[in-house]
Design a protein around this motif. Structure first.
Motif, PDB file in Angstrom:
ATOM      1  N   ARG A  60      -8.230  -2.841   5.008  1.00 48.66           N
ATOM      2  CA  ARG A  60      -7.342  -3.320   3.956  1.00 48.66           C
ATOM      3  C   ARG A  60      -6.881  -2.153   3.106  1.00 48.66           C
ATOM      4  NH1 ARG A  60      -9.378  -8.075   0.150  1.00 48.66           N
ATOM      5  NH2 ARG A  60      -9.147  -9.159   2.144  1.00 48.66           N
ATOM      6  N   PRO A  61      -5.570  -2.018   2.904  1.00 52.42           N
ATOM      7  CA  PRO A  61      -5.084  -0.853   2.134  1.00 52.42           C
ATOM      8  C   PRO A  61      -5.346  -1.037   0.647  1.00 52.42           C
ATOM      9  CG  PRO A  61      -3.271  -2.285   2.733  1.00 52.42           C
ATOM     10  CD  PRO A  61      -4.489  -2.853   3.404  1.00 52.42           C
ATOM     11  N   VAL A  62      -5.383   0.094  -0.046  1.00 56.40           N
ATOM     12  CA  VAL A  62      -5.565   0.071  -1.490  1.00 56.40           C
ATOM     13  C   VAL A  62      -4.192  -0.026  -2.135  1.00 56.40           C
ATOM     14  CG1 VAL A  62      -7.727   1.330  -1.462  1.00 56.40           C
ATOM     15  CG2 VAL A  62      -5.593   2.595  -1.527  1.00 56.40           C
ATOM     16  N   PRO A  63      -4.038  -0.835  -3.197  1.00 50.27           N
ATOM     17  CA  PRO A  63      -2.703  -0.999  -3.794  1.00 50.27           C
ATOM     18  C   PRO A  63      -2.288   0.147  -4.693  1.00 50.27           C
ATOM     19  CG  PRO A  63      -4.294  -2.390  -4.921  1.00 50.27           C
ATOM     20  CD  PRO A  63      -5.031  -1.742  -3.792  1.00 50.27           C
ATOM     21  N   ASN A  64      -3.245   0.878  -5.265  1.00 47.72           N
ATOM     22  CA  ASN A  64      -2.926   1.933  -6.219  1.00 47.72           C
ATOM     23  C   ASN A  64      -3.495   3.257  -5.742  1.00 47.72           C
ATOM     24  OD1 ASN A  64      -1.713   0.067  -8.021  1.00 47.72           O
ATOM     25  ND2 ASN A  64      -3.737  -0.501  -8.789  1.00 47.72           N
ATOM     26  N   ALA A  65      -2.818   4.340  -6.102  1.00 42.92           N
ATOM     27  CA  ALA A  65      -3.255   5.673  -5.729  1.00 42.92           C
ATOM     28  C   ALA A  65      -4.230   6.213  -6.773  1.00 42.92           C
ATOM     29  CB  ALA A  65      -2.056   6.604  -5.609  1.00 42.92           C
ATOM     30  N   THR A  66      -5.397   6.632  -6.330  1.00 48.58           N
ATOM     31  CA  THR A  66      -6.402   7.218  -7.211  1.00 48.58           C
ATOM     32  C   THR A  66      -6.909   8.511  -6.591  1.00 48.58           C
ATOM     33  OG1 THR A  66      -8.175   5.922  -6.175  1.00 48.58           O
ATOM     34  CG2 THR A  66      -7.104   4.975  -8.119  1.00 48.58           C
ATOM     35  N   VAL A  67      -7.372   9.388  -7.451  1.00 48.68           N
ATOM     36  CA  VAL A  67      -7.902  10.669  -6.967  1.00 48.68           C
ATOM     37  C   VAL A  67      -9.171  10.452  -6.152  1.00 48.68           C
ATOM     38  CG1 VAL A  67      -8.810  12.904  -7.698  1.00 48.68           C
ATOM     39  CG2 VAL A  67      -6.849  11.912  -8.877  1.00 48.68           C
ATOM     40  N   SER A 113       1.162  -1.543  11.329  1.00 51.37           N
ATOM     41  CA  SER A 113       0.685  -2.435  10.279  1.00 51.37           C
ATOM     42  C   SER A 113       1.497  -2.279   9.005  1.00 51.37           C
ATOM     43  CB  SER A 113      -0.796  -2.169   9.994  1.00 51.37           C
ATOM     44  OG  SER A 113      -1.569  -2.351  11.155  1.00 51.37           O
ATOM     45  N   ALA A 114       1.895  -1.030   8.677  1.00 47.64           N
ATOM     46  CA  ALA A 114       2.684  -0.805   7.469  1.00 47.64           C
ATOM     47  C   ALA A 114       4.044  -1.481   7.568  1.00 47.64           C
ATOM     48  CB  ALA A 114       2.841   0.692   7.221  1.00 47.64           C
ATOM     49  N   ALA A 115       4.693  -1.383   8.718  1.00 54.92           N
ATOM     50  CA  ALA A 115       5.990  -2.051   8.883  1.00 54.92           C
ATOM     51  C   ALA A 115       5.849  -3.565   8.891  1.00 54.92           C
ATOM     52  CB  ALA A 115       6.654  -1.574  10.172  1.00 54.92           C
ATOM     53  N   GLY A 116       4.727  -4.062   9.398  1.00 53.65           N
ATOM     54  CA  GLY A 116       4.518  -5.507   9.410  1.00 53.65           C
ATOM     55  C   GLY A 116       4.340  -6.101   8.031  1.00 53.65           C
ATOM     56  N   ARG A 117       3.848  -5.307   7.089  1.00 55.98           N
ATOM     57  CA  ARG A 117       3.674  -5.835   5.729  1.00 55.98           C
ATOM     58  C   ARG A 117       5.008  -6.062   5.028  1.00 55.98           C
ATOM     59  NH1 ARG A 117      -0.123  -1.463   5.596  1.00 55.98           N
ATOM     60  NH2 ARG A 117      -2.211  -2.219   6.158  1.00 55.98           N
ATOM     61  N   ILE A 152      -0.281   2.145   0.614  1.00 58.46           N
ATOM     62  CA  ILE A 152       0.271   2.071  -0.744  1.00 58.46           C
ATOM     63  C   ILE A 152       1.781   1.855  -0.696  1.00 58.46           C
ATOM     64  CG2 ILE A 152       0.682   3.418  -2.840  1.00 58.46           C
ATOM     65  CD1 ILE A 152      -2.073   4.669  -2.426  1.00 58.46           C
ATOM     66  N   LEU A 153       2.466   2.580   0.171  1.00 61.88           N
ATOM     67  CA  LEU A 153       3.920   2.441   0.265  1.00 61.88           C
ATOM     68  C   LEU A 153       4.326   1.085   0.822  1.00 61.88           C
ATOM     69  CD1 LEU A 153       4.903   6.000   1.567  1.00 61.88           C
ATOM     70  CD2 LEU A 153       4.799   5.168  -0.789  1.00 61.88           C
ATOM     71  N   SER A 154       3.587   0.580   1.796  1.00 64.55           N
ATOM     72  CA  SER A 154       3.933  -0.733   2.358  1.00 64.55           C
ATOM     73  C   SER A 154       3.659  -1.860   1.366  1.00 64.55           C
ATOM     74  CB  SER A 154       3.150  -0.968   3.654  1.00 64.55           C
ATOM     75  OG  SER A 154       1.752  -0.933   3.406  1.00 64.55           O
TER      76      SER A 154
END
Length: 343
Positions: A77-84, A160-164, A258-260
């Protein structure tokens, strides 16, 4: 005697008191393990059972399943926000050798460690958020977004990114065919090139150095590009660079996720706005309809009021004081000569 006591003390020191509180043997009861013989029997019993994974599998351990996981089996599952912290855990800060660092990459480099460039993630996070805002805006405007990852370990990630993103998301995982944007009529038929929109509105590259031809064609077609730029690449080759390790599939998974997700949020905002526009149009139509109904009702009420006033203004023949016209009145009067009245 002194030698036996010394051996007993050594055995007691070797017995760990916190490892196993009580014995598993029924004949020993529930008393703690205190002697060297009890500890030896317990170790022999554990050796017969198997490894530690077999021992603790009854208590909910899933270490065996985690060891068999591979990235190609499925994307997490991707993360919605970018963190260090998430980028640091994925190894996004590892660059190439310091001797291969591009001079234009110096503003994004934190330093050198063991002759390897360390990427400054404090620059990566805001640039990744800026790219996410761009993807969200393009998806909100109804644009087509293309993900490109031509390495074998990136195929499932771009898919998967394009499918989102749904119908507005596309991906290329095998090879970029030269001339896809600049020579469409030759690769496809002129009719297909004229009827089909083959130019994307945004291109996201997970391995840009392998797809320099794609970047050149996007520049000629005025298509904005987003790319993961490592220390050996020039950040100016793409319009929106994201400094990170381009050889790490975990980093590519985080960036693409994050981008998707940002693109999916743009689609949700677009659908919400369309629903609000439809509701607004429906409300305007309803208001116009009820305004027309009120106008018609007011006209009918005014017409009924005029009829009532007209009826009230007419005299009542039964209540009138004037006498009705009687023909007999002319009979009593003398008729002038030379005139004749025919009744």
């Amino acid at each position: 005697m002194s030698a036996c006591r010394g051996l007993a003390r050594a055995a007691r020191r070797r017995v760990p008191r916190l490892t196993r509180a009580y014995s598993d043997q029924p004949e020993l009861g529930d008393r703690p393990l205190r002697t060297f013989e009890d500890w030896t029997q317990l170790q022999l019993k554990r050796a017969e059972v198997g490894t530690l994974i077999d021992i603790f599998s009854d208590y909910g351990s899933n270490r065996k399943q985690r060891n068999t996981f591979k990235l190609r089996d499925g994307v997490r599952r991707p993360v919605p926000n970018a963190t260090v912290s998430s980028l640091l855990a994925a190894g996004a800060h590892f660059g190439h050798s310091s001797t291969r660092m591009n001079p234009n990459f110096i503003p994004y480099a934190y330093g050198v460690r063991a002759q390897s460039t360390i990427i400054d993630l404090d620059h990566t996070v805001p640039l990744l958020r800026r790219a996410a805002n761009l993807v969200r805006a393009v998806a909100f405007a109804g644009g087509q977004i293309l993900f490109i990852g031509t390495r074998p370990d990136l195929r499932q990630i771009v898919k998967s990114a394009a499918g989102r993103i749904g119908k507005q998301g596309y991906y290329i995982s095998d090879r970029w065919i030269p001339g896809t944007l600049t020579n469409t009529a030759e690769l496809f038929t002129p009719q297909v090139a004229a009827e089909t929109l083959s130019t994307p509105d945004l291109v996201i590259l997970l391995n840009p150095l392998t797809n320099l031809t794609c970047i050149r064609e996007c520049a000629l077609a005025h298509v904005p590009t987003i790319g993961i730029i490592d220390s050996d690449a020039d950040p100016r080759i793409v319009m929106y660079p994201i400094p990170a390790n381009d050889e790490s599939p975990q980093t590519a998974e985080i960036v693409a996720g994050i981008l998707s997700i940002a693109g999916r949020e743009g689609l949700a905002l677009r659908m919400e706005e369309e629903v609000m526009e439809e509701e607004s149009e429906q409300n305007d139509a309803d208001d116009e309809f009820w305004d027309q109904v009120e106008v018609e009702r007011a006209a009918e009420a005014a017409e009924d009021l005029n009829k009532e006033q007209w009826i009230d203004a007419e005299p009542d023949p039964e209540q009138s004081e004037e006498k009705p016209f009687e023909l007999e009145q002319f009979e009593d009067e003398e008729q002038p000569s030379g005139q004749r009245f025919d009744y």
